[in-house]
Write a protein that holds these residues in place. Structure first.
Motif, PDB file in Angstrom:
ATOM      1  N   LEU A 250       0.799  -1.125   0.021  1.00 30.48           N
ATOM      2  CA  LEU A 250       0.059   0.036   0.013  1.00 30.48           C
ATOM      3  C   LEU A 250       0.698   1.253   0.266  1.00 30.48           C
ATOM      4  N   HIS A 251       0.627   2.257  -0.950  1.00 30.42           N
ATOM      5  CA  HIS A 251       1.313   3.542  -0.942  1.00 30.42           C
ATOM      6  C   HIS A 251       0.546   4.661  -0.900  1.00 30.42           C
ATOM      7  N   MET A 252       0.567   5.523   0.547  1.00 33.56           N
ATOM      8  CA  MET A 252      -0.368   6.478   0.764  1.00 33.56           C
ATOM      9  C   MET A 252       0.763   7.569   1.144  1.00 33.56           C
ATOM     10  N   LYS A 253      -0.003   8.788   1.335  1.00 40.02           N
ATOM     11  CA  LYS A 253       0.510   9.842   1.645  1.00 40.02           C
ATOM     12  C   LYS A 253      -0.058  10.404   2.996  1.00 40.02           C
ATOM     13  N   ALA A 254      -0.038   9.488   4.114  1.00 40.18           N
ATOM     14  CA  ALA A 254      -0.880   9.708   5.423  1.00 40.18           C
ATOM     15  C   ALA A 254      -0.299  10.838   6.272  1.00 40.18           C
ATOM     16  N   THR A 255       0.865  11.151   5.993  1.00 43.23           N
ATOM     17  CA  THR A 255       1.639  12.434   6.614  1.00 43.23           C
ATOM     18  C   THR A 255       1.253  13.554   6.023  1.00 43.23           C
ATOM     19  N   MET A 256       1.303  13.807   4.973  1.00 41.06           N
ATOM     20  CA  MET A 256       0.497  14.998   4.313  1.00 41.06           C
ATOM     21  C   MET A 256      -0.873  15.208   4.231  1.00 41.06           C
ATOM     22  N   MET A 257      -1.410  14.042   3.881  1.00 43.91           N
ATOM     23  CA  MET A 257      -3.133  14.039   3.831  1.00 43.91           C
ATOM     24  C   MET A 257      -3.686  13.370   5.296  1.00 43.91           C
ATOM     25  N   LYS A 258      -3.322  14.034   6.217  1.00 50.69           N
ATOM     26  CA  LYS A 258      -3.560  13.659   7.492  1.00 50.69           C
ATOM     27  C   LYS A 258      -4.683  13.288   8.000  1.00 50.69           C
ATOM     28  N   VAL A 259      -5.854  13.735   7.319  1.00 49.97           N
ATOM     29  CA  VAL A 259      -7.414  13.194   7.549  1.00 49.97           C
ATOM     30  C   VAL A 259      -7.660  12.244   6.709  1.00 49.97           C
ATOM     31  N   SER A 260      -7.768  12.281   5.493  1.00 50.09           N
ATOM     32  CA  SER A 260      -8.321  11.123   4.658  1.00 50.09           C
ATOM     33  C   SER A 260      -7.418   9.956   4.566  1.00 50.09           C
ATOM     34  N   ASP A 261      -6.108  10.134   4.417  1.00 48.45           N
ATOM     35  CA  ASP A 261      -5.045   8.846   4.008  1.00 48.45           C
ATOM     36  C   ASP A 261      -4.896   7.749   5.346  1.00 48.45           C
ATOM     37  N   PRO A 262      -4.798   8.555   6.504  1.00 48.92           N
ATOM     38  CA  PRO A 262      -4.840   7.595   7.651  1.00 48.92           C
ATOM     39  C   PRO A 262      -5.991   6.770   7.694  1.00 48.92           C
ATOM     40  N   ILE A 263      -7.250   7.143   7.409  1.00 53.71           N
ATOM     41  CA  ILE A 263      -8.469   6.340   7.328  1.00 53.71           C
ATOM     42  C   ILE A 263      -8.484   5.335   6.214  1.00 53.71           C
ATOM     43  N   ASN A 288      -8.522  -0.113  22.604  1.00 51.50           N
ATOM     44  CA  ASN A 288      -8.606   1.300  22.119  1.00 51.50           C
ATOM     45  C   ASN A 288      -7.660   1.114  20.901  1.00 51.50           C
ATOM     46  N   VAL A 289      -7.453   0.131  20.323  1.00 55.16           N
ATOM     47  CA  VAL A 289      -6.675  -0.222  19.279  1.00 55.16           C
ATOM     48  C   VAL A 289      -7.166   0.584  17.923  1.00 55.16           C
ATOM     49  N   ASN A 290      -6.397   1.702  17.357  1.00 58.28           N
ATOM     50  CA  ASN A 290      -7.037   2.472  16.226  1.00 58.28           C
ATOM     51  C   ASN A 290      -6.075   1.961  15.039  1.00 58.28           C
ATOM     52  N   PHE A 291      -6.674   1.224  14.197  1.00 58.54           N
ATOM     53  CA  PHE A 291      -5.815   0.848  13.029  1.00 58.54           C
ATOM     54  C   PHE A 291      -5.599   1.844  11.847  1.00 58.54           C
ATOM     55  N   ASN A 292      -6.197   3.135  12.147  1.00 59.33           N
ATOM     56  CA  ASN A 292      -5.751   4.212  11.208  1.00 59.33           C
ATOM     57  C   ASN A 292      -4.288   4.382  11.550  1.00 59.33           C
ATOM     58  N   ASN A 293      -3.836   4.161  12.773  1.00 58.64           N
ATOM     59  CA  ASN A 293      -2.174   4.285  12.839  1.00 58.64           C
ATOM     60  C   ASN A 293      -1.431   3.202  12.688  1.00 58.64           C
ATOM     61  N   GLY A 294      -1.906   2.368  11.600  1.00 57.28           N
ATOM     62  CA  GLY A 294      -1.258   1.033  11.324  1.00 57.28           C
ATOM     63  C   GLY A 294      -1.548  -0.095  12.232  1.00 57.28           C
ATOM     64  N   HIS A 336       2.218  -1.636   9.157  1.00 58.63           N
ATOM     65  CA  HIS A 336       2.444  -1.323  10.397  1.00 58.63           C
ATOM     66  C   HIS A 336       2.530   0.076  10.992  1.00 58.63           C
ATOM     67  N   VAL A 337       2.968   1.082  10.246  1.00 56.55           N
ATOM     68  CA  VAL A 337       2.994   2.439  10.468  1.00 56.55           C
ATOM     69  C   VAL A 337       2.667   3.367   9.241  1.00 56.55           C
ATOM     70  N   PRO A 338       1.681   4.305   9.222  1.00 58.23           N
ATOM     71  CA  PRO A 338       1.410   4.914   7.945  1.00 58.23           C
ATOM     72  C   PRO A 338       2.457   5.963   7.657  1.00 58.23           C
ATOM     73  N   SER A 339       3.264   6.228   8.410  1.00 60.70           N
ATOM     74  CA  SER A 339       4.509   7.171   7.986  1.00 60.70           C
ATOM     75  C   SER A 339       5.646   6.299   7.655  1.00 60.70           C
ATOM     76  N   ASP A 340       5.669   5.166   7.461  1.00 59.48           N
ATOM     77  CA  ASP A 340       6.800   4.146   7.198  1.00 59.48           C
ATOM     78  C   ASP A 340       6.856   4.220   5.604  1.00 59.48           C
ATOM     79  N   VAL A 341       5.658   4.250   5.031  1.00 60.76           N
ATOM     80  CA  VAL A 341       5.792   3.817   3.334  1.00 60.76           C
ATOM     81  C   VAL A 341       4.947   5.273   2.799  1.00 60.76           C
TER      82      VAL A 341
END
Length: 734
Positions: A250-263, A288-294, A336-341
């Protein structure tokens, strides 16, 4: 006195500044230039949020806001180093570190219950993701590979992985239900204040955003990604990856698109690990696991998983398609972590490696690259298809693809965070003007991701001007990347066609092409050794200015990134910070910093040229010309940081840059007094070259203490980053 503002940021670029900035300040004071700093690090931005909770000596001003105000003035001259675009895990880490240092700042709650918790969360969201760039980028982007860097890459080409015609690697993107498919766009005919409202099927309404100021001529889009379509797409691709025997990545921009991409990232995690999540739903809810954080959030919440859950996870790995790995030795996957990839770093790296990513056995393997939104996927799709058909690109023969990017005034998607929402239930979302008239209305379902995206008319007008200016100066083919069937691009094209009439472009090769065709033509031309200016929107600016430089010169950190500010000043950006965390880890362990400050060297040249032009400062121009020559000599003599312990690192490269810079100033003939002064500096550095190198190398292979990761200690880091007394004495006495 002329002034340049140097940003204090995070991680490796921040460490490097402790070594390089004293050199810059020492040289530039000879031209009556003051180089001041402003702290816009993640830690500083967090501390500035809560002055009422802190002791008087702990409080700091909001330096980012002050810098943003400066960017709107004609005297702005800002050198901006890479900073952390914080994910939620990074935000939590900086909060914990600051709390351990006695800062009484509150915790960040992912599920706030009370009004106070909600207010705290609202404050914290202002530092998440791309919080810095939209504030400072009061102009559009002009990004290109300097000739010195390009020439070096041709003489000393970086490695490129082999591409096979049998490669199964490919891009997978949505064909319906994504942001591109659902987009509606309009150009505003008058100034107004819009309201965004959700209306449920029961008729109840929730105001999502009370007041969104809109201007005459502003392009305003409403769009959403369907949760159902996204989940179905991910499930289909997961099965297809297994059938084809390729990695699921999976290739996202979860750091810059901080609302949409983590979802979106969270949905991918939930699809992949569905069996485990469904079976252990009660336990995961209690944690309280939040899978938006990976998926890594599960491990963060409980260090040692119960044997049953761990066994079920392993069953998933055994039954599903293999997932791409970030660190196979530690079992850290792409999920695992949105900001890793981060897509703009991970996709070019994979293309350089022959279209492969690492698998669980620490081997490179063909990969299915999942890019859900089809707005941008063609960039990578066309590049991969070209490499499969023609083999790896050759840096010795490649042309170049510089970029003119539409990013001023929080343009397009990167400015949409305050107007992006996860839909609470089935219903519709309406955008209405101050008179109650409907601007946009869309039927949505629970879990859909809806957003309002805008770009101001003056930003588009300036973007066209910058593109024409680059086409005139270079004489190169220039392509506007605008789809014929995407609503936002249709509105942009009307303006581009109109504003191009303001210029005589009769002798210029300027064309407008759909994204797919523009990507195909650009990669064909770069392979043929031809140069093509890409003129793109904000996200493709980001992606293009990593993809092409990484293929051309091995890294996007070696690009010259100039933002001519619309008020008349300049913002000079210094490259990409994607590898910054790994460099700091090595510094902590081995007192060795591999970060390359070439981006800073390159950015300082046009910064000095601006001082020369605006303040009629002849010495600033001399320093700029000399720095340009010094940088070229540094590259030619291979004095950039090396890859092995015991060899030159970031600090050593600064020494050689300083020596070559002093030499070039000494050799110029325009200012005899300046030449004489720096001849002495050069003599002192050259005569002590061996001693300085020994002092710099002798500190390696030992752990260091920075006094903190996010908020480090000035004295500690200064001692670490300036270990040569001989070198320091020369610089500090200029």
């Amino acid at each position: 006195m002329s002034q340049i503002t140097w940003t204090q940021t995070d991680e490796a670029p921040a460490m490097a500044s402790y070594s390089f900035l004293p050199i810059v300040q020492a040289f530039t004071k000879s031209a009556d230039i003051e180089v001041k700093t402003r702290d816009i690090s993640l830690a500083a931005r967090v501390i500035a949020l809560f002055p009422e909770r802190l002791e008087a000596e702990q409080r700091i001003d909001n330096e980012l806001q002050k810098l943003g105000d400066l960017a709107k003035t004609p005297v702005a001259n800002i050198i901006k180093l890479p900073n952390i675009s914080a994910s939620v895990p990074q935000l939590k880490a900086v909060i914990a570190e600051l709390q351990s240092k006695g800062y009484k700042i509150p915790d960040f709650s992912e599920n706030p219950q009370t009004d106070e918790e909600k207010a705290i969360r609202e404050k914290y969201t202002t530092v998440l993701g791309s919080a810095v760039n939209p504030v400072l980028r009061e102009g559009n982007s002009d990004r290109r590979a300097p000739s010195a860097v390009k020439n070096y890459a041709k003489k000393f080409p970086h490695s490129m992985g082999e591409w096979l015609s049998s490669s199964k690697s490919h891009v997978a993107t949505m064909s319906a239900g994504d942001f591109r498919s659902n987009e509606k766009s309009i150009t505003m005919g008058e100034n107004t204040e819009a309201k965004i409202t959700f209306r449920g099927q029961d008729g109840n309404e929730i105001v999502l955003k009370e007041a969104v100021p809109l201007e005459t001529g502003e392009v305003v889009d409403a769009t959403f990604m369907s949760k159902k379509a996204l989940v179905q797409f991910l499930e289909t691709q997961l099965e297809d990856a297994k059938d084809k025997g390729v990695l699921f990545s999976l290739h996202m921009k979860a750091t810059m698109m901080k609302v949409s991409d983590p979802i979106i990232f969270g949905h991918a995690v939930k699809v992949f690990f569905a069996d485990v999540i469904n079976k252990h739903a009660e336990t995961l809810e209690q944690l309280n696991v939040n899978f938006n954080n990976g998926f890594g959030d599960l491990y963060n919440k409980i260090e040692s998983l119960p044997a049953e859950i761990e066994a079920d996870i392993q069953k998933i790995y055994a039954s599903r398609a293999d997932v791409a790995m970030v660190d196979s030795h530690k079992g850290i996957t792409n999920l695992h972590v949105p900001s890793d990839v981060i897509i703009d770093a991970s996709m070019p790296a994979a293309i350089r490696a022959g279209g492969k990513m690492w698998n669980k056995n620490d081997e490179l393997q063909d990969t299915k690259f999942i890019i859900p939104d089809s707005s941008y996927a063609p960039l990578y799709d066309e590049t991969i298809k070209n490499c499969i058909a023609n083999g790896a690109l050759d840096p010795r023969k490649m042309g170049t693809v510089p970029n003119v990017g539409l990013m001023a005034k929080k343009a397009e998607e990167y400015g949409s965070h305050p107007t992006t929402f996860e839909v609470p239930a089935d219903g519709s979302i309406m955008v209405t003007d101050a008179k109650g008239n409907t601007i946009h209305e869309q039927v949505v379902e629970e879990g859909d991701i809806w957003r309002l995206v805008r770009v101001k008319d003056e930003s588009i007008r300036d973007w066209v001007k910058l593109a024409v200016n680059r086409a005139q100066k270079s004489g190169w083919k220039t392509i506007f990347w605008l789809d014929e069937d995407r609503e936002h691009h249709i509105e942009l094209r009307k303006k581009v066609d109109e504003y191009l009439k303001d210029y005589d472009i009769s002798g210029l090769d300027i064309e407008i092409m759909p994204v797919k065709d523009a990507a195909r033509v650009s990669i064909e031309r770069i392979r043929a050794g031809e140069n093509t200016i890409s003129v793109t929107g904000n996200v493709l600016r980001d992606y293009n200015t990593d993809l092409y430089p990484i293929l051309e010169v091995g890294t996007s950190a070696k690009m010259l990134s100039i933002v001519p500010l619309m008020a008349g000043g300049g913002l000079f950006e210094t490259g990409a910070g994607g590898s910054a965390p790994k460099h700091v880890q090595q510094l902590l362990k081995d007192n060795y910093l591999r970060w390359d400050s070439l981006g800073e060297f390159l950015a300082l040249v046009p910064s000095l040229e601006q001082v020369a032009a605006l303040d009629n400062n002849v010495r600033a121009k001399i320093l700029a010309n000399a720095l340009d020559k010094a940088t070229e000599k540094l590259l030619e003599n291979n004095k950039s940081p090396q890859r092995k312990l015991g060899t030159i690192d970031n600090r050593g490269s600064h020494f050689y840059l300083a020596m070559y810079w002093a030499e070039a100033v000494a050799k110029q003939t325009e200012d005899a007094e300046l030449a004489s002064k720096f001849a002495e500096v050069f003599k002192n550095l050259a005569e002590n070259e061996e001693t300085i190198n020994q002092e710099l190398l002798s500190v390696q292979k030992q752990a260091v203490d920075l006094g903190g990761y996010y908020k480090h200690d000035f004295e500690n880091v200064s001692a670490v980053m300036r270990p040569s007394k001989t070198f320091n004495d020369v610089i500090d006495n200029i």
